[in-house]
Enzyme design. Structure first.
Site, PDB file in Angstrom:
ATOM      1  N   ASP A 119       0.985  -1.026   0.007  1.00  0.00           N
ATOM      2  CA  ASP A 119      -0.124   0.089   0.115  1.00  0.00           C
ATOM      3  C   ASP A 119       0.807   1.329  -0.011  1.00  0.00           C
ATOM      4  O   ASP A 119       1.941   1.153   0.429  1.00  0.00           O
ATOM      5  CB  ASP A 119      -0.847   0.126   1.126  1.00  0.00           C
TER       6      ASP A 119
ATOM      7  N   ASP B 131      -0.110   5.223   0.724  1.00  0.00           N
ATOM      8  CA  ASP B 131      -0.465   6.138   1.893  1.00  0.00           C
ATOM      9  C   ASP B 131      -0.454   5.297   3.131  1.00  0.00           C
ATOM     10  O   ASP B 131      -1.297   4.644   3.455  1.00  0.00           O
ATOM     11  CB  ASP B 131      -1.863   6.891   1.375  1.00  0.00           C
TER      12      ASP B 131
ATOM     13  N   LYS C  10      -8.144  -4.645  -3.742  1.00  0.00           N
ATOM     14  CA  LYS C  10      -6.654  -5.210  -3.627  1.00  0.00           C
ATOM     15  C   LYS C  10      -6.564  -6.718  -3.762  1.00  0.00           C
ATOM     16  O   LYS C  10      -5.579  -7.046  -4.324  1.00  0.00           O
ATOM     17  CB  LYS C  10      -6.263  -4.465  -2.761  1.00  0.00           C
TER      18      LYS C  10
ATOM     19  N   ASP D 120      -2.081  -0.266   5.787  1.00  0.00           N
ATOM     20  CA  ASP D 120      -2.526   0.393   7.168  1.00  0.00           C
ATOM     21  C   ASP D 120      -3.952   0.697   7.116  1.00  0.00           C
ATOM     22  O   ASP D 120      -4.465   1.093   8.053  1.00  0.00           O
ATOM     23  CB  ASP D 120      -1.750   1.615   7.296  1.00  0.00           C
TER      24      ASP D 120
ATOM     25  N   ASN E   6      -9.053  -0.818   3.408  1.00  0.00           N
ATOM     26  CA  ASN E   6      -9.219  -1.159   1.900  1.00  0.00           C
ATOM     27  C   ASN E   6      -7.821  -2.009   1.786  1.00  0.00           C
ATOM     28  O   ASN E   6      -7.669  -2.681   0.774  1.00  0.00           O
ATOM     29  CB  ASN E   6      -8.941  -0.005   1.006  1.00  0.00           C
TER      30      ASN E   6
END
Length: 272
Positions: free
Chosen positions: A8, A10, A191, A214, A217
């Site tokens: 991931d 962000d 994802k 984190d 999603n």
């Protein structure tokens, strides 16, 4: 053994200043030379993900818009699934007039927001794209890959999440990337679905995939791989949903790079 590392962006690979540190770049480039595959799995628009990848001067798979658009190592689109037009039409209108919620759209290469005169600092910080205003009565609702709602009023977003879930159930995939950002894509999209596609494409088992995340999603991605890690700064709901997954250092403390160094480099007596 061949490993695929899914990241991931962000809150995970990127620092809170929206940057990749020099140390993290060195670790990634070293593992690329050792023939590791990398997957950038993000809710961001593919143009933004591509710019982050290009800044590292490497080739990666890209799962963008939470899986709505997926690209191979040669930057070729290998999967695309947009929201149904009637769903897009409803979602673009559902909170359009609420001055505490920003409605945002990814459509092809465009980024749109509703024309609300409210604090919009959330938007430009997360994208190099320039947003445009949209008006539901004049917007074409085809080719919309993602609709998302941002607000400082988290309670309103939780209520909206339940409302959309009741309306569309499994026709959409709905998740919070961070507590103030509620994201909706097609029900066939996530994802985790993207990692399954890449696994089949490469002929490499998901047991050989390692994932870092984190946000909510990231949950299905983290749940299906051989080894997963959750950032120290992660959403508490993600930690509670996956209590068996190891928690590592935060994104602001090079958590991903430190972990990769420990697992794949330091143990092989090849420390940077």
């Amino acid at each position: 053994m061949c490993y695929i590392i899914a990241l991931d962006l962000d809150g995970t690979l990127l620092s809170s200043e929206n940057k990749i540190t020099k140390y993290t770049k060195e670790i990634i480039q070293l593992l690329i030379k050792k023939n590791f595959y990398f997957v950038f799995a993000s809710g961001r628009h593919y143009i933004d993900v591509m710019k982050i990848r290009d800044s590292l001067k490497i080739k990666t798979f890209m799962i963008t818009s939470n899986g709505a658009k997926i690209y191979n190592l040669d930057n070729e689109l290998i999967f695309s699934d947009n929201l149904e037009e009637d769903i897009s039409s409803t979602l673009c209108r559902i909170e359009y007039a609420d001055k505490e919620i920003i409605t945002q759209i990814y459509q092809n290469d465009k980024w749109y927001i509703n024309n609300n005169k409210i604090d919009n600092k959330f938007c430009p910080a997360l994208s190099s794209l320039q947003y445009q205003y949209f008006y539901p009565d004049s917007l074409n609702f085809n080719n919309i890959s993602k609709i998302f709602f941002t607000s400082k009023n988290f309670q309103k977003l939780y209520i909206l999440e339940r409302k959309i879930t009741n309306l569309y159930s499994n026709k959409v995939h709905i998740n919070f990337s961070v507590p103030g950002c509620l994201e909706i894509v097609s029900g066939n999209t996530s994802k985790g679905h993207g990692l399954k596609l890449i696994s089949n494409l490469l002929g490499i088992s998901l047991n050989n995939f390692i994932a870092f995340g984190d946000g909510m999603n990231d949950q299905d991605m983290l749940a299906i791989v051989g080894k997963a890690y959750i950032m120290k700064n992660a959403d508490s709901r993600l930690k509670n949903a996956l209590p068996h997954i190891e928690i590592i250092e935060s994104n602001n403390n090079d958590g991903v790079a430190r972990c990769l160094n420990k697992v794949f480099i330091k143990n092989n007596k090849n420390i940077l």
